[in-house]
Write an enzyme that holds these catalytic residues in place. Sequence first.
Site, mmCIF file in Angstrom:
data_model
loop_
_atom_site.group_PDB
_atom_site.id
_atom_site.type_symbol
_atom_site.label_atom_id
_atom_site.label_comp_id
_atom_site.label_asym_id
_atom_site.label_seq_id
_atom_site.Cartn_x
_atom_site.Cartn_y
_atom_site.Cartn_z
ATOM 1 N N GLY A 88 0.829 -1.210 0.000
ATOM 2 C CA GLY A 88 0.000 0.000 0.000
ATOM 3 C C GLY A 88 0.861 1.257 0.000
ATOM 4 O O GLY A 88 0.678 2.163 -0.821
ATOM 5 N N ASP A 127 4.447 -9.793 6.134
ATOM 6 C CA ASP A 127 3.632 -10.688 5.296
ATOM 7 C C ASP A 127 4.410 -11.314 4.129
ATOM 8 O O ASP A 127 3.949 -12.297 3.548
ATOM 9 C CB ASP A 127 2.424 -9.928 4.708
ATOM 10 N N MET A 161 -0.692 -14.039 11.272
ATOM 11 C CA MET A 161 -1.001 -12.947 10.339
ATOM 12 C C MET A 161 -0.552 -13.313 8.919
ATOM 13 O O MET A 161 -0.181 -14.444 8.650
ATOM 14 C CB MET A 161 -0.328 -11.666 10.812
ATOM 15 N N ARG A 213 -8.756 -25.608 21.170
ATOM 16 C CA ARG A 213 -8.485 -24.242 21.643
ATOM 17 C C ARG A 213 -7.762 -23.445 20.557
ATOM 18 O O ARG A 213 -6.988 -24.002 19.780
ATOM 19 C CB ARG A 213 -7.591 -24.285 22.892
ATOM 20 N N GLN A 256 3.627 -10.837 16.503
ATOM 21 C CA GLN A 256 4.494 -11.160 15.354
ATOM 22 C C GLN A 256 5.192 -9.932 14.775
ATOM 23 O O GLN A 256 6.122 -10.046 14.002
ATOM 24 C CB GLN A 256 3.660 -11.808 14.246
ATOM 25 N N ARG A 257 4.688 -8.749 15.113
ATOM 26 C CA ARG A 257 5.294 -7.523 14.558
ATOM 27 C C ARG A 257 6.217 -6.839 15.551
ATOM 28 O O ARG A 257 6.852 -5.830 15.223
ATOM 29 C CB ARG A 257 4.192 -6.534 14.149
HETATM 30 O O1 F6P Z 1 0.623 -6.069 6.913
HETATM 31 C C1 F6P Z 1 1.014 -6.427 8.193
HETATM 32 C C2 F6P Z 1 -0.166 -6.867 9.019
HETATM 33 O O2 F6P Z 1 0.299 -7.212 10.303
HETATM 34 C C3 F6P Z 1 -1.003 -7.994 8.420
HETATM 35 O O3 F6P Z 1 -0.412 -9.257 8.586
HETATM 36 C C4 F6P Z 1 -2.301 -7.818 9.156
HETATM 37 O O4 F6P Z 1 -3.368 -8.322 8.389
HETATM 38 C C5 F6P Z 1 -2.408 -6.336 9.322
HETATM 39 O O5 F6P Z 1 -1.095 -5.804 9.173
HETATM 40 C C6 F6P Z 1 -2.952 -5.898 10.676
HETATM 41 O O6 F6P Z 1 -3.102 -4.522 10.682
HETATM 42 P P1 F6P Z 1 -3.407 -3.655 11.979
HETATM 43 O O7 F6P Z 1 -2.117 -3.389 12.678
HETATM 44 O O8 F6P Z 1 -4.037 -2.426 11.452
HETATM 45 O O9 F6P Z 1 -4.337 -4.459 12.831
#
Ligand code: F6P
Length: 365
Positions: free
Chosen positions: A119, A142, A184, A281, A289-290
């Site tokens: 984006g 991703d 994700m 569960r 993950q970020r």
């Molecule tokens: O593009 C990275 C990502 O973590 C995707 O894996 C996930 O769908 C999206 O961003 C989540 O976005 P937000 O932080 O707005 O919830």
Amino acid sequence: MNKKKKIGILTGGGDCPGINAVIRAVARKAMLEDDAEIIGIEDGYEGLVNNRYRKLQLRELSGILTVGGTILGTSKKANPYRYAIKNGDKLVFKDLSRRALDNIDDMELDCLVVIGGDGTLGIAYKLFKDGVPVIGVPKTIDNDIMGTEITFGFDSAVWIATEGIDRLHTTAQSHHRIMIVEVMGHNAGWIALHSGIAGGGDIILIPEIPYQIDAIVAKVRERHSRGKKFSIIVVAEGAKPKGGDIVIQRIVKESSDPIRLGGIGFVLGQQIENMTGIETRTVVMGHLQRGGSPTPYDRVLATELGTKAVDMIQAQEFGSMVGVQKCKLVKVSLKEVSKGSRKIPLDHPLIKSARSLDTSFGDKK
Ligand code: F6P
């Protein structure tokens, strides 16, 4: 006297491990080799539209190689070409690109380095077409950016997801449960495929291969009949049943890409428990993950991408992104990058390899 070169840096979209390592690489190399002035634009395109920026000093770049997030801040909502403004309860979208372009002129930038996902880089391509000398750097957990086989942040996310799967194995085994791990990845299954294989998932569900619930249940039952009283299912947030739809967690109206995925793990968990009678569960790995420090691989990749971006500035190769193809750093046109997102090809060797170990993708009984 020659005017100092001025390089703007902007980080857009979701944060991910390694962004600071790229900022450090770009800024240090440009300062050391070209005596350039580095302008950090704050909060992505939000700062570009609202003229928020600061000059980066060498001391601010010290110690950030290992630090997660972005020292510049980011925004997943701001798009100069479709900028959301609240008008009472209503949202109106305005094209504020002229304002962003004027701000770039006022800052006297010689070029703009945009660190972002599809984006953010799509918007960078529009800026380039409007006359801004832009260089892109591919950032996302991703791993779904066109023109590059790897993005920084992906390895760290896979590492964290795998750690989660490893730890959930313990409970699955001890309690004879089915554990579902939702990861994700947006509309691509790269994180699920890699962490699923690395964590020894029994079933891996990815958006590229729509699943059939009967096939998943058959796999779980077959494992049970062999004495395997637990199963691990790794599901990508964008996975969907054959003929069915994705699960949406929320809609962020201000965003150009408003759909936020999430929740497929819970939907599946309920269905599987109802059909098998086995306690099931779900754990959603989510933004874990970020977060945090990048892996050594991502630190190295981020450093390579950042320094190559400066090579490309020096060679005036604007309108391009630094990519990795066949393990080599290459120049990719932003036009190609802006064509969409990169999905897993169905003939990908990792899918074949996993299938040969009896891993199910939920598509066959
Ligand atoms: O593009 C990275 C990502 O973590 C995707 O894996 C996930 O769908 C999206 O961003 C989540 O976005 P937000 O932080 O707005 O919830």
